[in-house]
Scaffold this motif. Sequence first.
Motif, short mmCIF file in Angstrom:
data_model
loop_
_atom_site.label_atom_id
_atom_site.label_comp_id
_atom_site.label_asym_id
_atom_site.label_seq_id
_atom_site.Cartn_x
_atom_site.Cartn_y
_atom_site.Cartn_z
N LEU A 1 12.31 -2.54 26.86
CA LEU A 1 12.96 -1.44 26.24
C LEU A 1 13.78 -1.95 25.05
N SER A 2 14.40 -3.25 24.90
CA SER A 2 15.10 -3.70 24.11
C SER A 2 14.41 -4.02 23.00
N ASP A 3 13.10 -4.21 23.16
CA ASP A 3 12.18 -4.44 22.17
C ASP A 3 11.63 -3.27 21.37
N VAL A 4 11.64 -2.15 21.94
CA VAL A 4 11.31 -0.78 21.45
C VAL A 4 12.53 -0.14 20.58
N GLU A 5 13.98 -0.41 21.10
CA GLU A 5 15.21 -0.23 20.65
C GLU A 5 15.44 -0.77 19.23
N GLU A 6 14.98 -1.97 19.10
CA GLU A 6 15.02 -2.94 18.10
C GLU A 6 14.10 -2.52 17.05
N ALA A 7 12.77 -2.35 17.46
CA ALA A 7 11.67 -1.82 16.53
C ALA A 7 12.40 -0.36 15.70
N LEU A 8 12.86 0.35 16.62
CA LEU A 8 13.30 1.70 15.97
C LEU A 8 14.48 1.49 15.07
N ASN A 9 15.25 0.45 15.29
CA ASN A 9 16.64 0.03 14.55
C ASN A 9 16.06 -0.48 13.32
N GLU A 10 14.93 -0.98 13.19
CA GLU A 10 14.31 -1.61 11.94
C GLU A 10 13.59 -0.88 11.05
N VAL A 11 13.27 0.50 11.62
CA VAL A 11 12.51 1.14 10.36
C VAL A 11 13.06 1.41 9.24
N ALA B 1 14.10 5.68 22.69
CA ALA B 1 13.45 4.40 23.01
C ALA B 1 12.97 4.25 24.59
N PRO B 2 13.79 4.81 25.58
CA PRO B 2 13.38 4.83 26.89
C PRO B 2 12.00 5.81 27.11
N ILE B 3 11.79 6.82 26.33
CA ILE B 3 10.66 7.75 26.30
C ILE B 3 9.30 6.94 25.73
N PHE B 4 9.59 6.40 24.44
CA PHE B 4 8.67 5.57 23.96
C PHE B 4 8.13 4.60 24.69
N HIS B 5 8.95 3.83 25.39
CA HIS B 5 8.90 2.69 26.24
C HIS B 5 8.07 3.18 27.36
N GLU B 6 8.30 4.21 28.15
CA GLU B 6 7.53 4.76 29.29
C GLU B 6 5.93 5.09 28.59
N PHE B 7 6.17 5.88 27.41
CA PHE B 7 4.78 6.17 27.08
C PHE B 7 3.80 4.93 26.90
#
Length: 86
Positions: free
Chosen positions: A33-43, A66-72
């Motif tokens: 989940l932290s990877d997804v949050e980091e990716a969104l932070n880096e857009v 991020a939790p929604i994307f991670h679950e997807f």
Amino acid sequence: NKSIDENLLKTWLSRVQTSLPFNGDSSQYMPALSDVEEALNEVHGSAPGPDGIPPRTWKRLRTLVAPIFHEFIRLIDFWEFGHGNC
């Protein structure tokens, strides 16, 4: 539109496939989940993508989406490869 040289493509794919450490188990590549949050932070950028949502919006809402994307991502992995529990 450029045409694709099929022989060149096959040669490249054979090299790439043998150089990747993929053993058929995609679960080893599941982002946290932290990877997804980091990716969104880096857009970057300000122009909206095909969805019409500007990158800064994804960045600001990252803790919510991020939790929604991670679950997807997890569901795609489950349906495509049968890993994990759904």
